[in-house]
Enzyme design. Structure first.
Site, short mmCIF file in Angstrom:
data_model
loop_
_atom_site.label_atom_id
_atom_site.label_comp_id
_atom_site.label_asym_id
_atom_site.label_seq_id
_atom_site.Cartn_x
_atom_site.Cartn_y
_atom_site.Cartn_z
N LYS A 112 0.82 -1.21 0.00
CA LYS A 112 0.00 0.00 0.00
C LYS A 112 0.86 1.27 0.00
O LYS A 112 0.42 2.33 -0.43
CB LYS A 112 -0.92 0.03 1.22
CG LYS A 112 -1.79 -1.20 1.43
CD LYS A 112 -2.85 -1.36 0.37
CE LYS A 112 -3.98 -2.29 0.77
NZ LYS A 112 -3.61 -3.70 0.86
C1 LIG Z 1 -4.33 -4.87 0.52
C2 LIG Z 1 -3.55 -6.10 0.44
C3 LIG Z 1 -3.84 -7.11 -0.49
C4 LIG Z 1 -5.04 -7.02 -1.42
O1 LIG Z 1 -4.86 -6.03 -2.41
P1 LIG Z 1 -6.13 -5.45 -3.21
O2 LIG Z 1 -5.59 -4.34 -4.02
O3 LIG Z 1 -7.10 -4.98 -2.17
O4 LIG Z 1 -6.68 -6.56 -4.02
C5 LIG Z 1 -3.01 -8.21 -0.55
N1 LIG Z 1 -1.96 -8.34 0.28
C6 LIG Z 1 -1.65 -7.41 1.20
C7 LIG Z 1 -0.50 -7.63 2.10
C8 LIG Z 1 -2.42 -6.25 1.30
O5 LIG Z 1 -2.10 -5.31 2.21
#
Ligand SMILES: *Cc1c(COP(=O)(O)O)cnc(C)c1O
Length: 493
Positions: A112
């Site tokens: 993120k």
């Molecule tokens: C948010 C997240 C995901 C999922 O990603 P999306 O974009 O919501 O599909 C997968 N792995 C981790 C570690 C995340 O923080």
């Protein structure tokens, strides 16, 4: 380039307005009118560029109402020292034609950060163009990682306030600690008695609730979103697919038949960015959509029926514990040929009955583009153990889900193309589960004991942002009912 709502494509808005508003007034998501192409010559130039150069080039194609100086400035400060070795997305080879892009070398140790280090900078620039002089109130619903990444990204950014709502019993101990110890004068964090979908629904509803909007406006503020419903979250994610392609090419991989990417998926943001990259000209062949036991997307891709009417499981990959994948709406908009009435009908059905079914046209194109599969917790731990023992690669629980589904894909489709798995979190962020996977035993002690033990066992470096949490004080211990979220927002303005 203008942006339309997935539920109303009559009136376009510039990207600055799409980023400031986060969600369109009738509840749709902003999408670009066309997907810009990246030509062969441009790719050749990008191969010789660093990550920042690649990011600037991609952003300039999508955010055409920003000046080049604004974009270069945002990118330059987002992707600098706050990422380990100044490298936001290193490509690691773990086997023949088998790669991992590690997206967790930023300040919160999850992918993120790639979007949320940039979004506050974009939002600040966008507010100057489209914000009407009002402060941005960033509301965040999180399954664990977005909350912390948004808090870090927006901490003490002038003209912004951030409020994060997370499922009190639905995130890992480390994720909770990361959020509850957050510093900054403009931040607020609250747990809810409910799951991520409850938090996301409440937050999305507030954005379009006239009463809430006017109460917030009375404070000279406007809502915005740091969730991946905000276009400003998605566009930075396209960059690392472009970058992965450049890196593969620079390493001399044969890309004449393209390559495949595997993505651990929850809210469908990450894999949607891969889809946009593919449409832009990155030679991605198949998109491997990997789910945990909450396999609503796997079933949807196999059957054409999306149904949230099912049991919700808490898993060891909590950031993917989601039954309503918001960004799927953008994908459906593309696959329906921009037919926003059809998209609106599907979303209406989802809201009213908990499910919808797409026509065979959409279903067929989806099967062509995607391969979908899932892994439960036991399988996930087995994958972590095996990849560590056989390849020396230490994966977190989310990445492991994608590694497992990727193995299925290679086995069943017999592909000889290179494949890149998106690694979305540091293994130390989920240390108790990863340690259990490797030793077969449940750890005694807390998550810091697990981190220490995992480090002693594997020798892999522990990210400083995690080890330094140990001595931080809890600032935010509050929990509210899901119905109380709007009042909690108003009370803490
Ligand atoms: C948010 C997240 C995901 C999922 O990603 P999306 O974009 O919501 O599909 C997968 N792995 C981790 C570690 C995340 O923080």
């Amino acid at each position: 380039m203008v942006y339309y709502s997935t539920r109303n494509n009559l009136k376009g808005v510039p990207s600055a307005a799409a980023i400031c508003e986060g969600i369109s007034p009738e509840g749709g998501l902003f999408v670009p009118e066309t997907i810009p192409a990246i030509g062969a010559e441009e790719f050749a130039a990008l191969r010789n560029s660093d990550y920042r150069g690649r990011a600037s080039a991609v952003l300039k194609k999508y955010l055409t109402d920003f000046t080049d100086e604004e974009i270069d400035g945002c990118v330059g400060s987002a992707y600098g020292e706050n990422f380990e070795n100044g490298e936001p997305a290193p490509l690691v080879k773990i086997g023949d034609k088998f790669y991992v892009t590690e997206l967790w070398h930023g300040p919160t140790c999850a992918f993120k950060d790639l979007a949320l280090q940039l979004l506050p900078r974009l939002l600040t620039a966008a507010s100057g163009k489209a914000g009407g002089g009002r402060k941005s109130l960033i509301l965040v619903a999180t399954s664990g990682d977005t909350g912390k990444a948004a808090l870090e990204g927006f901490r003490d950014v002038p003209g912004t306030e951030v409020m994060v709502f997370y499922p009190a019993e639905g995130v890992s101990a480390m994720q909770k600690l990361q959020m509850c110890t957050q510093s900054g004068e403009n931040v607020y964090v609250c747990g809810i008695n409910g799951n991520f979908d409850d938090a996301q629904t409440a937050v999305k509803r507030m954005f379009t609730d006239p009463v809430m909007i006017s109460r917030v406006a009375g404070r000279n503020m406007r809502f915005s979103s740091a969730n991946s419903i905000n276009w400003g979250r998605l566009v930075p994610q396209i960059v690392y697919y472009v970058s992965a392609y450049c890196e593969l090419a620079n390493r001399g991989e044969d890309l004449s038949d393209g390559f495949d990417v595997a993505v651990p998926t929850g809210n469908f943001g990450n894999i949607l960015a891969a889809y946009y990259a593919k449409r832009s000209g990155v030679p991605i062949k198949r998109l491997i959509c990997a789910s945990n036991k909450n396999r609503v997307l796997t079933d949807f891709m196999h059957t054409g029926t999306y149904s949230r009417n099912r049991e919700f499981y808490k898993t060891c990959s909590p950031s993917m514990d989601i039954l309503v994948s918001s960004n799927l709406e953008r994908m459906l908009y593309e696959l329906c040929g921009h037919d926003c009435e059809r998209v609106a009908d599907m979303q209406k059905s989802l809201a009213e009955t908990g499910e919808f079914t797409v026509g065979s046209d959409v279903s067929e194109s989806m099967k062509e583009i995607f391969y979908a599969g899932s892994r439960d917790d036991e399988q996930t731990l087995e994958i972590i153990r095996r990849f560590y023992r056989e390849r020396g690669y230490l994966a977190d629980t989310h990445t492991a889900v994608a590694l497992g589904v990727c193995e299925d894909y290679i086995k069943s489709e017999g592909v000889g193309r290179p494949v890149v798995v998106m690694s979305t979190a540091s293994p130390y962020k989920f240390a108790p589960a990863v340690l259990k996977a490797i030793t077969g035993e449940t750890v005694r002690g807390d998550e810091f004991d697990a981190i220490r033990e995992l480090h002693n066992l594997t020798g892999k470096p522990v990210p400083a942002p995690l080890s330094s949490l140990k001595n931080r004080d809890i600032r935010f211990g509050n929990v509210c009912e899901k119905e109380e979220i709007p009042d909690t927002v108003l009370a803490n303005l």
